[in-house]
Design an enzyme around this catalytic site. Structure first.
Site, mmCIF file in Angstrom:
data_model
loop_
_atom_site.group_PDB
_atom_site.id
_atom_site.type_symbol
_atom_site.label_atom_id
_atom_site.label_comp_id
_atom_site.label_asym_id
_atom_site.label_seq_id
_atom_site.Cartn_x
_atom_site.Cartn_y
_atom_site.Cartn_z
ATOM 1 N N GLU A 124 31.269 41.222 51.078
ATOM 2 C CA GLU A 124 30.713 40.794 49.789
ATOM 3 C C GLU A 124 29.277 40.296 49.935
ATOM 4 O O GLU A 124 28.425 40.549 49.087
ATOM 5 C CB GLU A 124 31.579 39.697 49.164
ATOM 6 C CG GLU A 124 32.990 40.119 48.803
ATOM 7 C CD GLU A 124 33.052 41.152 47.697
ATOM 8 O OE1 GLU A 124 32.018 41.502 47.117
ATOM 9 O OE2 GLU A 124 34.181 41.632 47.430
ATOM 10 N N ASP A 264 38.169 52.437 49.421
ATOM 11 C CA ASP A 264 37.225 53.136 48.538
ATOM 12 C C ASP A 264 35.809 53.381 49.081
ATOM 13 O O ASP A 264 35.393 54.514 49.336
ATOM 14 C CB ASP A 264 37.157 52.423 47.168
ATOM 15 C CG ASP A 264 36.952 50.896 47.269
ATOM 16 O OD1 ASP A 264 36.850 50.371 48.383
ATOM 17 O OD2 ASP A 264 36.870 50.241 46.213
ATOM 18 N N GLU A 357 44.280 46.818 36.638
ATOM 19 C CA GLU A 357 44.054 46.957 38.070
ATOM 20 C C GLU A 357 45.003 47.974 38.675
ATOM 21 O O GLU A 357 44.633 48.711 39.586
ATOM 22 C CB GLU A 357 44.219 45.600 38.761
ATOM 23 C CG GLU A 357 43.087 44.624 38.452
ATOM 24 C CD GLU A 357 41.762 45.043 39.058
ATOM 25 O OE1 GLU A 357 41.165 46.019 38.567
ATOM 26 O OE2 GLU A 357 41.324 44.405 40.026
ATOM 27 N N GLU A 378 33.648 50.781 37.825
ATOM 28 C CA GLU A 378 33.834 52.108 38.443
ATOM 29 C C GLU A 378 33.908 53.252 37.441
ATOM 30 O O GLU A 378 33.354 54.336 37.673
ATOM 31 C CB GLU A 378 35.084 52.108 39.344
ATOM 32 C CG GLU A 378 34.909 51.413 40.677
ATOM 33 C CD GLU A 378 34.937 49.892 40.609
ATOM 34 O OE1 GLU A 378 35.228 49.353 39.513
ATOM 35 O OE2 GLU A 378 34.681 49.229 41.631
HETATM 36 C C1 DMJ Z 1 32.009 45.693 43.430
HETATM 37 O O1 DMJ Z 1 31.752 44.560 44.165
HETATM 38 C C2 DMJ Z 1 31.719 46.940 44.218
HETATM 39 O O2 DMJ Z 1 31.626 48.017 43.347
HETATM 40 C C3 DMJ Z 1 32.760 47.202 45.264
HETATM 41 O O3 DMJ Z 1 32.549 48.402 45.931
HETATM 42 C C4 DMJ Z 1 34.131 47.230 44.642
HETATM 43 N N1 DMJ Z 1 34.384 46.070 43.865
HETATM 44 C C5 DMJ Z 1 33.413 45.630 42.912
HETATM 45 C C6 DMJ Z 1 33.531 46.284 41.577
HETATM 46 O O4 DMJ Z 1 34.787 46.573 41.172
#
Ligand code: DMJ
Length: 621
Positions: A124, A264, A357, A378
């Site tokens: 993060e 992902d 989710e 997304e």
């Molecule tokens: C963001 O922090 C980024 O896109 C990450 O890759 C996935 N989670 C969140 C958004 O959903």
């Protein structure tokens, strides 16, 4: 028993096809086209959405990390370093808000410090803070962006380097895969979990690589590439990776392979690291990984999770993080499946007004414990990329629906609220910083594109790669051509003797090649472009091998992978409705033996990349 499983499987597919079909039919029958005028209005509405939330944050939460938009207060949710402001910087620049961009950069340069006793998530902190600082640095430092800050003296670059150095101890593991968290003052905590997610270890290359290339210090690029190679070396025989791994032993502790939760952006950064840095090793890995994903995980148009060794379906679940995938497929040039999957995912949005989710594809209901919509970007991201690739107005209609949902369901007194339950639309007092870094950014880009774009990304001096947090990372010569020699025609290439002074920012705006747009050039009789300033800055213009065709266009990376597209001509595929695709290919996915679910998602199995055994502290996403 086997027969029962077969029946179960085929009825599952029939239900899913029916569900998607009916949703798509409803969607197609009510959609009304967005006119260019309306696109402009929507773009302006999205801009207003940004300021409602950004001003709310600045007024009620800053310098805390995030806004509590219902109670108009703030909270420190990651490291206590004005997270939302940093995550918003390049959106401010994109919106052309020179004043607030400059003021924010100045405040950060003067006040931000990382010598603090905080244990933070490596992932993060990298994607939100490091990425936010680097993208803002590259904008503030370069007048061709139109947002250069005259008084700026690389403060954000220095901060980035300081931060990245503090993250480096996390990489000191036998596998090279980093710990999930690290203390910014003391290094890795004694009791830190040794389990990390694949996304957590494999989504650091862009930010660290850019930093290496800007500072001429290879260590950042090396450790993060090493982490990717460490993960990939432990792939299964099927070329699948699991969700969680022990960074000491290299054993997979969670063997579910998928494209969503916990994995992902591992896929995303393989392709994007190639696009930005031109490092073919990433491309080769991406090709193998993508081929396996499309073979074992793709159940047209959905994606399932399977055991990484046997390919047995673990759980037929849509999770909202998967929705970035069609956007990635656009970058990879695989438009056909991207169109179909986007349609399917958007049908879930239409059903609830938001994407939960988790949505269970077997019961066609919201997955227990996964009812929330935390303002994720997304689906907007993929909508933007698909519109950009196809110009199909259905993506504008989809964007308009998303704006409506956010305005009617999520807008709250000081910003936008998480939706804690997509069925009741109950609001929750939290606003993730990615709402301003990504969700609003992609919506604004979508409508700006339709309105006749005039922005940094579409018309600016460079091709931009979006980080997984939506941060703009430009393919400048300094970043993209660092190992290349002169030259491809029209490109700026480094003069090796002057490697330390490579800023394209010294080159006048009017003489550069841009993302698909060529600005006015002065051509001399030799056929080379005359540009004395580029020589001064250590850049030579001429024939560069530098960026390959694929890199420049961001397409056609699947040549060697066995394409997933059908043989239809491209534009026909792009236009074709997903309904027809669904009618004839519901059972395409190949599977291994055994169908016993290994793991059933529940409240403990969240979307956030954190681990089952012991979650890294400060894990978000
Ligand atoms: C963001 O922090 C980024 O896109 C990450 O890759 C996935 N989670 C969140 C958004 O959903």
């Amino acid at each position: 028993m086997e027969k029962a499983i077969k029946i179960l499987k085929s009825s599952f597919l029939v239900i899913v096809v029916f569900f998607v079909f009916s949703e798509i039919f409803m969607y197609c029958s009510v959609a009304e086209g967005v006119t260019p005028d309306e696109a402009r209005q929507l773009r302006d509405e999205v801009r207003e959405m940004f300021y409602h939330a950004f001003d709310g944050y600045m007024e009620h939460a800053f310098p805390l990390d995030e806004l509590r938009p219902l109670t108009c207060t703030g909270e420190d949710s990651l490291g206590g370093y004005a997270l939302t402001l940093i995550d918003s910087l390049d959106t401010l620049a994109l919106l052309g808000d020179r004043e607030r961009f400059a003021a924010s950069v100045e405040w950060i340069g003067k006040n931000l410090r990382f010598d603090i006793n905080k244990t933070v998530s490596v992932f993060e902190t990298t994607i939100r803070i490091l990425g936010g600082l680097l993208s803002a640095h590259l904008i503030a430092n370069d007048y061709t962006t139109g947002m250069r800050i005259p008084s700026y003296e690389n403060q954000l670059l220095h901060l980035s380097e300081d931060l990245a150095r503090r993250l480096l101890p996390a990489f000191d593991t036998p596998t090279g895969i980093p710990f999930g968290s690290v203390n910014l003052l003391h290094g890795v905590d004694e009791n830190e979990s040794k389990i990390t997610s694949t996304a957590g270890g494999g989504t650091l290359t862009l930010e660290f690589g850019v930093l290496s290339r800007l500072t001429n210090n290879p260590v950042f690029e090396q450790v993060t590439k090493n982490a990717v190679l460490g993960i990939w070396a432990r792939r299964s025989k099927l070329n699948l990776v699991g969700a969680h791994i022990n960074v000491f032993t290299g054993e997979w502790t969670q063997k579910d392979a998928g494209i969503g939760t916990s994995i992902d952006s591992f896929y995303e950064y393989l392709l994007k690291a190639y696009l930005l840095f031109g490092d073919k090793e990433y491309l080769y890995i991406f090709q193998e990984a993508y081929k396996a994903a499309m073979h074992y995980l793709y159940n047209d148009p959905w994606y399932v999770e399977v055991n990484m060794n046997s390919a047995a379906i673990v759980w037929p679940l849509f999770n909202s993080l998967q929705a970035f995938w069609p956007g990635l497929q656009v970058l990879a040039g695989d438009i056909g499946p991207a169109v179909r999957t986007h349609t399917a995912f958007f049908s879930v949005w239409k059903k609830f007004g938001f994407t939960p989710e988790g949505f269970n594809l077997a019961t066609l209901s919201v997955q227990h414990g996964q009812k929330s919509y935390p303002l994720r970007p997304e689906l907007m991201e993929s909508t933007y990329w698909l519109y950009k690739a196809t110009r199909d107005p259905r993506y504008l209609d989809a964007g308009r629906d998303m704006v409506s949902s956010l305005q009617y369901g999520a807008r709250c007194p000081c910003g936008y609220c998480h939706i804690s339950d997509v069925e009741s639309h109950k609001q929750e007092d939290h606003m993730e910083s990615f709402f301003l870094a990504e969700t609003v950014k992609y919506l604004w880009l979508l409508f700006d594109l339709a309105a006749g774009s005039d922005n940094l990304v579409e018309n600016g001096p460079y091709k931009y790669i979006f980080s997984t947090e939506g941060h703009l990372l430009p393919a400048t010569p300094e970043i993209s051509l660092v190992h290349e020699h002169c030259s491809y025609f029209g490109a700026f290439c480094k003069n090796d003797s002057m490697r330390k002074r490579p800023h394209l920012s010294d080159v006048p705006f009017g003489s550069q090649e841009t993302n698909g747009t060529e600005f006015q050039r002065v051509q001399d009789p030799t056929g080379f472009i005359s540009d004395p300033i580029s020589h001064e800055s250590g850049l030579i213009k001429g024939f560069c091998q530098g960026l390959t065709y694929e890199q420049k266009l961001g397409i056609s990376f699947l040549a060697a992978t066995g394409k997933t597209q059908t043989e239809e001509p491209r534009d026909q595929q792009e236009q074709s409705l997903a309904v027809s695709d669904l009618e004839h290919s519901p059972s395409k996915a190949k599977r291994g033996d055994g169908n016993v679910p290994e793991h059933i998602p529940s409240d403990d199995n969240r979307d956030d990349g954190s681990v089952y055994e012991s979650s890294p502290s400060n894990s978000k996403s």
